[in-house]
Design a protein around this motif. Structure first.
Motif, mmCIF file in Angstrom:
data_model
loop_
_atom_site.group_PDB
_atom_site.id
_atom_site.type_symbol
_atom_site.label_atom_id
_atom_site.label_comp_id
_atom_site.label_asym_id
_atom_site.label_seq_id
_atom_site.Cartn_x
_atom_site.Cartn_y
_atom_site.Cartn_z
ATOM 1 N N ILE A 1 57.086 35.167 38.703
ATOM 2 C CA ILE A 1 56.828 36.398 39.384
ATOM 3 C C ILE A 1 55.239 35.836 39.648
ATOM 4 O O ILE A 1 54.481 35.582 38.694
ATOM 5 C CB ILE A 1 56.764 37.588 38.212
ATOM 6 C CG1 ILE A 1 58.392 38.073 37.966
ATOM 7 C CG2 ILE A 1 55.985 38.765 38.949
ATOM 8 C CD1 ILE A 1 58.371 39.054 37.239
ATOM 9 N N GLU B 1 51.885 37.512 40.416
ATOM 10 C CA GLU B 1 51.263 38.814 40.665
ATOM 11 C C GLU B 1 50.091 38.646 41.666
ATOM 12 O O GLU B 1 49.162 37.735 41.378
ATOM 13 C CB GLU B 1 50.652 39.097 39.178
ATOM 14 C CG GLU B 1 49.786 40.624 39.134
ATOM 15 C CD GLU B 1 49.288 41.068 38.069
ATOM 16 O OE1 GLU B 1 50.360 41.453 37.143
ATOM 17 O OE2 GLU B 1 48.263 41.139 37.670
ATOM 18 N N ASP C 1 58.489 44.660 39.740
ATOM 19 C CA ASP C 1 58.448 45.546 38.490
ATOM 20 C C ASP C 1 59.079 46.854 38.802
ATOM 21 O O ASP C 1 59.736 47.580 37.856
ATOM 22 C CB ASP C 1 56.997 45.954 37.872
ATOM 23 C CG ASP C 1 56.105 46.243 39.252
ATOM 24 O OD1 ASP C 1 56.476 46.287 40.649
ATOM 25 O OD2 ASP C 1 54.794 46.852 39.061
ATOM 26 N N THR D 1 54.602 41.219 42.835
ATOM 27 C CA THR D 1 53.967 42.523 42.835
ATOM 28 C C THR D 1 52.611 42.279 42.541
ATOM 29 O O THR D 1 52.372 41.510 42.459
ATOM 30 C CB THR D 1 54.703 43.162 41.567
ATOM 31 O OG1 THR D 1 54.316 44.642 41.583
ATOM 32 C CG2 THR D 1 54.506 42.522 40.500
ATOM 33 N N ALA E 1 52.273 43.192 37.026
ATOM 34 C CA ALA E 1 53.280 42.625 36.293
ATOM 35 C C ALA E 1 52.938 42.276 35.123
ATOM 36 O O ALA E 1 53.583 42.103 33.971
ATOM 37 C CB ALA E 1 54.110 41.532 36.861
ATOM 38 N N VAL F 1 55.199 35.024 34.328
ATOM 39 C CA VAL F 1 54.197 35.859 35.131
ATOM 40 C C VAL F 1 53.132 35.131 35.441
ATOM 41 O O VAL F 1 52.371 34.709 34.403
ATOM 42 C CB VAL F 1 54.020 37.385 34.557
ATOM 43 C CG1 VAL F 1 52.789 37.960 35.469
ATOM 44 C CG2 VAL F 1 55.196 38.229 34.360
ATOM 45 N N ARG G 1 50.842 49.849 34.103
ATOM 46 C CA ARG G 1 51.245 49.200 35.281
ATOM 47 C C ARG G 1 51.261 50.205 36.784
ATOM 48 O O ARG G 1 50.666 50.033 37.730
ATOM 49 C CB ARG G 1 52.634 48.774 35.344
ATOM 50 C CG ARG G 1 53.260 48.026 36.437
ATOM 51 C CD ARG G 1 54.540 47.237 35.925
ATOM 52 N NE ARG G 1 55.415 48.085 35.115
ATOM 53 C CZ ARG G 1 56.075 48.993 35.955
ATOM 54 N NH1 ARG G 1 56.234 49.074 37.118
ATOM 55 N NH2 ARG G 1 57.009 49.479 35.058
#
Length: 889
Positions: free
Chosen positions: A101, A103, A214, A381, A384, A399, A561
Motif C-alpha cells: 500500500i 500511502e 482503507d 490512500t 493507511a 504499508v 485515519r
C-alpha cells in the motif's frame, strides 16, 4: 539517554526510510532512460509495448523490465495528458508493483501513479483491475487514464452496474479494467452461478490496485456481499413447529427480556426432541444435538421467540392477512418491513396468517476473501499507517509512506476542548467568520449529516454563503470539491474519503475550462484555457496570501485515519494550510473516554464559559482513545473473518468443482465417479463389511437401488449365491448401471447426454450449496451459545460445518445419481402423441421454424449447434434453450 531503537533509527533510518532509499537507484535508471524514450515516435511507443510483451512471454521477469516499462509509460502520459510524473510518483508505482500500500498525501497524483504498475503488469496479458469506491470515479479514471493506455497500445474497459452482458464481458477482457469493489464482488458471485464458461464475465484474479484502499478493505469490509432469492415454501414446517410451543411447561425454556432472547433448557430440548421424533420431523436415530439438526433447532428457537418475546399489538399488529411490525421508538406501523432469519414466518404461523417464503442467501462473499483471490494486490490512500497491522495480518500487505514531492507546509494546531457542545459551535462559527473575512477558503468537517445541516443553518443565519456535501459521490459533488479552494469558499462535508477530486487553491482549472466549453461549445479551447489560467493565477495568489485552505473539524472521529483524511485535504503539493479540531466534553468520543477526569481538570482551572483548554496531552490522550477503539473494531472484524474463512474453503471447493464441470467435455466420468461412490455407500449401509449374508438387509438394498438408481436388480438372487460378498455385489451393480447409462446415451445421442449430465450436475450443485448456506447461517446463529458451556464457538463451528459439508457432498452425489437414473429419451409413441397433442404447427420441417438457425431440424439434435442453457433456443422461438428444446423430459 537515547534508547537502542532511537539510536538505530538515527544511524540507519526507519524501516520506511530504508524502503524508500532502496527505490532510488531504480528511479535513477528510469530517469536515465528518459532522453532515449523522448526521441521515440508515437508508433514506436506502441512497438515498445509489443517488444516488452514478447520479452515477458520468453521468461524475462517484470522486475527486470520495470525501468524501461516505467520510462515508456511516463513518456506516454506526458504526451497524452501533459503530465510528467515526479520521482515520488515513480516510487509509489514501484511500491504498488511490489504488492504494497502506497500511502501518498492528497494532491500527490495517485491516479497517475497507478498507470505505471498497471502498464507493467498488463504486459503479462492476464488483465489488471483498478478498483475505485464509486461508479463516477471508475468511469472518470478509465476515460482519463485510458488515454495513456491507448498511447501504449493497451485496451481499457470500465465495469458498472446494469451493464449489458456483452459490454461487461468486453470490459473484463480488456488489458486494464476499472470497476468498483461492489461490482467486482457481485460479478464473481454471479460467475459462479452461471451455466457455462462462455457466460462468465471475469478472467483470472491476477493483479488489482485498490484506490482509497482503507475505505474499501477496512470500512466497507464490515458487510459481506450477498445475492439472495426466494426460498422453497416451508410454511408447513413453520406451522408444525408452532403447535409445540403452547405445550411447553415453564421449566422447558428461559426468557432474557434485556437481550430479547428465549432459549430452551435441557428439559425443553428433551421434550421437543421426543415430539419431533414422534411426528417424524426428526429422522429416527438423529438427535437435536447433531449438526444435521441445526436448521430444525434454529426454526424451533424462532418459534419460541415468536411466542415469548414478540406480542400482538405491542411489537406487531395483524392487518388483514399480514403481520405488520411496530416501530418501538415511534409507535408507527412499518408496512413492508420484515424480520429476518425465519422470525417473521414464525410470527405468521403463530397468528395463523399465510406464511410468506423467506429470502435466502444464494451466494455470499466478504471483501476480505474476494480480494485475497488475487495473486497480487496493491493499494493507494492518503491514510493507511494507523491500520498497518490489519493490512498486514488480513491481506499480507505492507504499508509504505511515500515522501511528498514538496515538503508539507500545513500547520496542524492543537485541539480546542470546550465544556459544552453549544460553546464549541459558537467558537466554530467565530473562527470560521474570521477566516472568511480575509478570503481564506474553509473546509468544515462533521461526523454526521444532522450536524452538517445544523452548522449550515447557523451559517445561513450569519449570511455566509456555503456548500454542503453529505451524499454519495457524483459529478455535482466533484464540482463542489473542485471549487472548495476558491477565494472565500466555505464547504461543509461529512466524509472526505473517496471524493476523487483535489481541492486546489484558487479552484480547479480543468473543471473551469470544461464547464465553460460545455456552456459555450463554439469558443476556442486555447483562448478559454489561457484566460482561465490567468484568472486562476490571480485568485490563487490571493488565497495563498490568506493562508491557504483552513480545515476546521467539529469533532474527532472514532478512527484517527478519518481525521487524517480530512486534515490531509489542506497543504497539497507544498501549499500553505492550517487544520484545527474543535471538541466538547459532550462529544461521543469524549463522553466514552475519560471526560470525567478532563472535566475535573477544567473545574480546577476555574474556566469561564466559552474558554477552551489547548494542550498537547489532550491530543495524545485522545489519540490513545482512538487507537483503543480501532483495536476493538479490528478484533470484531478479525473474529467475523475467522468464521467466514471456514465457509470460504468450502466455497472455493464448490466453485472449483462447478468450474471443472463447465470446462470439461467428459462430464460423464464425473457423474460415473459419483454413481460408483453412491453404490459403494449403499452396499456399506445395507451390507456392512465383516458381516454374513444372513445379516444383510437385502430388501432395504433392493428398495434403495430402485429409488436411488431407478433400476430393479436381482440383488436377492445374487446375495443367495455361494461365495458372493459385498465387493462382488457392488461390482455387479456398477456394471448394470454402466450398461443402463450406455443405453440412455445411445437413446439421447452422445452430445445430448453429455449436455444433460452437465445441466443436472450444475443444477444439483447450486441447489445443494444454497441449502448448505442457509444451514451454515443457522449454525452460526446457534453456535454462539456454546460459549456458555465453556466450548469455543469457532472450533465448534469448524467441526460442525465440516460435518455438514460432508453430508452435503453425500446428498449431492445421491441427487445427481437419482436424477440421471430417472431421465430418459422420449419413445416414438410419446413423440407422436406430443406432436398430435401440439397440433400441426409442431413438425420437424425446417420451414415451420422461420426464425430457426440454418439447417435446424427438430428431430436431429446434431443440427442444433451447441447452445448454452441460457442461450436463445436454436428453433427461433425466443425462449431460452433450457425452457424449450433443451428442456429435460
Amino acid at each position: 539517554m537515547l534508547g537502542l531503537g532511537t539510536l538505530a533509527r538515527k544511524a540507519f533510518g526507519t524501516p520506511n526510510d530504508r524502503k524508500v532509499k532502496a527505490t532510488r537507484p531504480i528511479v535513477a535508471k528510469i530517469n536515465a532512460l528518459e532522453p532515449e524514450f523522448e526521441k521515440l515516435s508515437d508508433a514506436q511507443l506502441i512497438e515498445k509495448t509489443a517488444e516488452f510483451k514478447k520479452r515477458v512471454a520468453e521468461g524475462e521477469s517484470l522486475d527486470q523490465l520495470l525501468p524501461e516499462a516505467f520510462a515508456n509509460c511516463r513518456e506516454a502520459a506526458r504526451r497524452a495528458l501533459g503530465l510528467r510524473a515526479f520521482d515520488t510518483q515513480l516510487m509509489g508505482g514501484i511500491f504498488l508493483h511490489q504488492g504494497n500500500i502506497a500511502e501518498m498525501k492528497t494532491g500527490e497524483g495517485k491516479t497517475l501513479v497507478a498507470t505505471f504498475p498497471v502498464y507493467l503488469n498488463a504486459l503479462t496479458g492476464k488483465g489488471v483491475h483498478v478498483v475505485t469506491v464509486n461508479d463516477y470515479l471508475a468511469r472518470r479514471d478509465a476515460d482519463w487514464m485510458g488515454k495513456v493506455y491507448t498511447a501504449l497500445g493497451l485496451t481499457t474497459g470500465v465495469v458498472v452496474p446494469f451493464q449489458p452482458d456483452d459490454e461487461k464481458r468486453a470490459a473484463y477482457a480488456a488489458d486494464v479494467t476499472y470497476a468498483t469493489n461492489n461490482e467486482l464482488g457481485f460479478d464473481y458471485l454471479r460467475d459462479n452461478m452461471r451455466g457455462s464458461v462462455e457466460e462468465m464475465m471475469q478472467r483470472d484474479h491476477y493483479f488489482a490496485i485498490v484506490d482509497e484502499v482503507d475505505s474499501i478493505l477496512i470500512d466497507e469490509a464490515r458487510t459481506p456481499l450477498i445475492i439472495s432469492g426466494p426460498s422453497q415454501d416451508r410454511s408447513e414446517l413453520y406451522r408444525t413447529l408452532d403447535k409445540y410451543i403452547p405445550e411447553l411447561a415453564p421449566e422447558h425454556f428461559t426468557v432474557d427480556e434485556k437481550a430479547r432472547n428465549a432459549t430452551f433448557t435441557e428439559e425443553g430440548n428433551d421434550f421437543i426432541e421426543q415430539r419431533l421424533l414422534a411426528d417424524g420431523i426428526l429422522p429416527e436415530g438423529q438427535s437435536l444435538y447433531d449438526p444435521e439438526s441445526t436448521t430444525i433447532v434454529h426454526h424451533i428457537t424462532q418459534a419460541l421467540r415468536a411466542h415469548k418475546i414478540f406480542f400482538k399489538d405491542q411489537n406487531y399488529v395483524v392487518a388483514g392477512q399480514e403481520i405488520v411490525l411496530i416501530d418501538e421508538h415511534t409507535g408507527r406501523a412499518m408496512k413492508g418491513r420484515r424480520l429476518s432469519d425465519g422470525l417473521h414466518q414464525a410470527i405468521e404461523a403463530k397468528e395463523g396468517v399465510p406464511v410468506q417464503p423467506e429470502n435466502v442467501t444464494l451466494a455470499s462473499v466478504t471483501f476480505q476473501n474476494y480480494f485475497r483471490l488475487y495473486d497480487k494486490l496493491g493499494g493507494m490512500t492518503g491514510t493507511a499507517a494507523t491500520e498497518a497491522e490489519e493490512f498486514s495480518e488480513i491481506y499480507k500487505l505492507g504499508v509504505v509512506e511515500v515522501p511528498t514531492n514538496r515538503p508539507v507546509a500545513r500547520k496542524d494546531e492543537h485541539d480546542r476542548v470546550y465544556r459544552t457542545a453549544r460553546e464549541k459551535y459558537l467558537a466554530v462559527i467565530e473562527a470560521l467568520k474570521k477566516a472568511h473575512e480575509k478570503g481564506q477558503p474553509v473546509l468544515v468537517g462533521t461526523t454526521s449529516i444532522e450536524k452538517s445541516e445544523m452548522i449550515s443553518a447557523m451559517l445561513t443565519q450569519e449570511g455566509i454563503t456555503h456548500n454542503v456535501l453529505n451524499a454519495r459521490q457524483h459529478e455535482k459533488e466533484a464540482q463542489i470539491v473542485a471549487d472548495a479552494g476558491r477565494l472565500g469558499a466555505v464547504t461543509i462535508a461529512t466524509n472526505m474519503a473517496g471524493r476523487g477530486t483535489d481541492i486546489q487553491l484558487g479552484g480547479n482549472v480543468e473543471m473551469k475550462v470544461l464547464a465553460e466549453l460545455d456552456a459555450n461549445p463554439e469558443a476556442d479551447p486555447d483562448e478559454v484555457r489561457a484566460r482561465i489560467e490567468a484568472e486562476h493565477a490571480e485568485e490563487k495568489a490571493k488565497v495563498l496570501e490568506a493562508g491557504g485552505l483552513f480545515v476546521l473539524a467539529t469533532e474527532r472521529h472514532e478512527s484517527r485515519r478519518i481525521d487524517n483524511q480530512l486534515r490531509g485535504r489542506s497543504g497539497r503539493q507544498g501549499d500553505p494550510g492550517r487544520s484545527l479540531f474543535f471538541l466538547s466534553l459532550e462529544d461521543d468520543l469524549m463522553r466514552i473516554f475519560g471526560s470525567d477526569k478532563l472535566e475535573n481538570v477544567l473545574s480546577k482551572l476555574g474556566m469561564k464559559e466559552g474558554e477552551a483548554i489547548i494542550h498537547p496531552w489532550v491530543n495524545k490522550s485522545l489519540e490513545r482513545a482512538q487507537a483503543k477503539v480501532e483495536g476493538r473494531n479490528f478484533d470484531i472484524r478479525k473474529q467475523l473473518l475467522k468464521f467466514d474463512d471456514v465457509m470460504n474453503d468450502q466455497r472455493k471447493a464448490i466453485f472449483g468443482q462447478r468450474r471443472e464441470i463447465m470446462e470439461s467435455d467428459e462430464v460423464g466420468e464425473i457423474a460415473r465417479d459419483m454413481r460408483v461412490q453412491v453404490i459403494e455407500d449403499l452396499v456399506d449401509q445395507y451390507m456392512p463389511p465383516k458381516t454374513y449374508a444372513d445379516q444383510w438387509n437385502v430388501e432395504g438394498m433392493v428398495e434403495a437401488v430402485r429409488s436411488g438408481l431407478n433400476m430393479d436388480l436381482p440383488i436377492a438372487t445374487w446375495a443367495a449365491e455361494e461365495g458372493v460378498d459385498q465387493d462382488v455385489i457392488a461390482e455387479r451393480i456398477i456394471e448394470a448401471t454402466d450398461a443402463y447409462m450406455a443405453q440412455k446415451t445411445e437413446g439421447f445421442g452422445e452430445e445430448n447426454m453429455r449436455m444433460i449430465e452437465k445441466q443436472i450436475l450444475l443444477q444439483t450443485i447450486d441447489t445443494k450449496w444454497r441449502e448448505h448456506l442457509v444451514t451454515l447461517e443457522h449454525l452460526r446463529s446457534v453456535v454462539g451459545f456454546r460459549g456458555y458451556a465453556q466450548r469455543d464457538p469457532l472450533s465448534e463451528y469448524k467441526t460442525e460445518s465440516f460435518q455438514l459439508f460432508e453430508t452435503m457432498l453425500d446428498g449431492l452425489r445421491s441427487d445427481v445419481t437419482q436424477r440421471l437414473g430417472q431421465v430418459r429419451p422420449m419413445t416414438e409413441e410419446e413423440r407422436a402423441a406430443l406432436l398430435a397433442q401440439s397440433g400441426p404447427q409442431v413438425v420437424t420441417r425446417e420451414q415451420d421454424f422461420p426464425n430457426a438457425r440454418p439447417g435446424f431440424d427438430e428431430s436431429d439434435p446434431s443440427t442444433w449447434g451447441d447452445p448454452a442453457r441460457n442461450d436463445p433456443c436454436p428453433c427461433g422461438s425466443g425462449e431460452k434453450f433450457k425452457h424449450c428444446h433443451g428442456k429435460l423430459v
